[in-house]
Write a protein that holds these residues in place. Structure first.
Motif, mmCIF file in Angstrom:
data_model
loop_
_atom_site.group_PDB
_atom_site.id
_atom_site.type_symbol
_atom_site.label_atom_id
_atom_site.label_comp_id
_atom_site.label_asym_id
_atom_site.label_seq_id
_atom_site.Cartn_x
_atom_site.Cartn_y
_atom_site.Cartn_z
ATOM 1 N N GLU A 104 1.302 7.592 5.927
ATOM 2 C CA GLU A 104 2.154 7.712 5.041
ATOM 3 C C GLU A 104 2.509 8.819 6.076
ATOM 4 O O GLU A 104 3.559 9.285 6.718
ATOM 5 C CB GLU A 104 1.658 8.383 3.927
ATOM 6 N N GLY A 152 7.932 3.961 2.570
ATOM 7 C CA GLY A 152 8.641 4.430 1.137
ATOM 8 C C GLY A 152 7.556 3.998 0.465
ATOM 9 O O GLY A 152 6.991 4.439 -0.492
ATOM 10 N N ILE A 153 6.915 2.574 1.257
ATOM 11 C CA ILE A 153 5.397 2.039 0.357
ATOM 12 C C ILE A 153 4.780 2.682 0.495
ATOM 13 O O ILE A 153 3.880 2.899 -0.325
ATOM 14 C CB ILE A 153 5.083 0.489 1.049
ATOM 15 N N PHE A 182 4.158 6.040 0.430
ATOM 16 C CA PHE A 182 4.559 7.231 -0.518
ATOM 17 C C PHE A 182 4.269 7.287 -2.013
ATOM 18 O O PHE A 182 3.448 7.427 -2.163
ATOM 19 C CB PHE A 182 6.052 7.843 0.011
ATOM 20 N N ILE A 183 4.701 5.980 -2.145
ATOM 21 C CA ILE A 183 3.935 5.375 -3.317
ATOM 22 C C ILE A 183 2.469 5.377 -3.714
ATOM 23 O O ILE A 183 1.679 5.636 -4.699
ATOM 24 C CB ILE A 183 4.804 4.840 -3.853
ATOM 25 N N ALA A 184 1.548 4.406 -2.201
ATOM 26 C CA ALA A 184 0.785 4.807 -2.768
ATOM 27 C C ALA A 184 -0.301 6.003 -2.559
ATOM 28 O O ALA A 184 -0.764 5.729 -2.974
ATOM 29 C CB ALA A 184 0.193 2.872 -1.227
ATOM 30 N N TYR A 185 0.173 6.729 -1.908
ATOM 31 C CA TYR A 185 0.276 7.931 -1.517
ATOM 32 C C TYR A 185 0.120 8.792 -2.511
ATOM 33 O O TYR A 185 -1.530 9.422 -2.671
ATOM 34 C CB TYR A 185 1.006 9.203 -0.489
ATOM 35 N N ILE A 186 0.627 8.959 -3.789
ATOM 36 C CA ILE A 186 1.716 9.180 -4.501
ATOM 37 C C ILE A 186 0.274 8.688 -5.988
ATOM 38 O O ILE A 186 -0.437 9.795 -6.649
ATOM 39 C CB ILE A 186 2.536 8.939 -5.466
ATOM 40 N N LEU A 187 -0.088 7.381 -5.651
ATOM 41 C CA LEU A 187 -0.990 6.988 -7.000
ATOM 42 C C LEU A 187 -2.159 7.956 -6.686
ATOM 43 O O LEU A 187 -2.704 7.583 -7.902
ATOM 44 C CB LEU A 187 -0.315 5.486 -7.014
ATOM 45 N N SER A 209 3.331 15.361 0.879
ATOM 46 C CA SER A 209 3.882 14.187 0.869
ATOM 47 C C SER A 209 5.443 14.525 1.363
ATOM 48 O O SER A 209 5.590 13.404 2.078
ATOM 49 C CB SER A 209 3.608 13.082 0.337
#
Length: 94
Positions: A17, A49-50, A52-57, A80
């Motif tokens: 990321e 974007g993908i 980033f979402i994985a990082y937050i999850l 992030s």
């Protein structure tokens, strides 16, 4: 999933990321605005974007197992949004 595996996956997502963010800001955006080449922003932006979402999850999934306070989790997620932030998280919190 066991904690060691989750941490390993989160470390990889964090590194990727961070790299994608730097590529987006340092290469793709200048190509788009200075040389009228928007294609790289489309591709790198989608990957970022993908990731980033994985990082937050992953951050959310690791709060309880890692025993992070709410403030620590907020710092990890806020990193992030900052260039080089995911690298800081990977070194300091993981």
């Amino acid at each position: 999933m066991e904690l060691n595996r989750q941490l390993t996956l989160f470390k990889w997502v964090s590194i990727l990321e961070g790299i994608s963010f730097l590529l987006l800001l340092g290469i793709a955006m200048p190509l788009k605005y200075l040389f009228d080449m928007p294609d790289m922003v489309r591709h790198v932006g989608m990957a970022h974007g993908i990731l980033f979402i994985a990082y937050i999850l992953f951050s959310l999934l690791l709060i309880r197992p890692m025993g992070w306070k709410t403030s620590t989790a907020a710092i990890i997620m806020a990193c992030s949004l900052v260039p080089f932030g995911p690298f800081y998280v990977e070194k300091k919190y993981l």
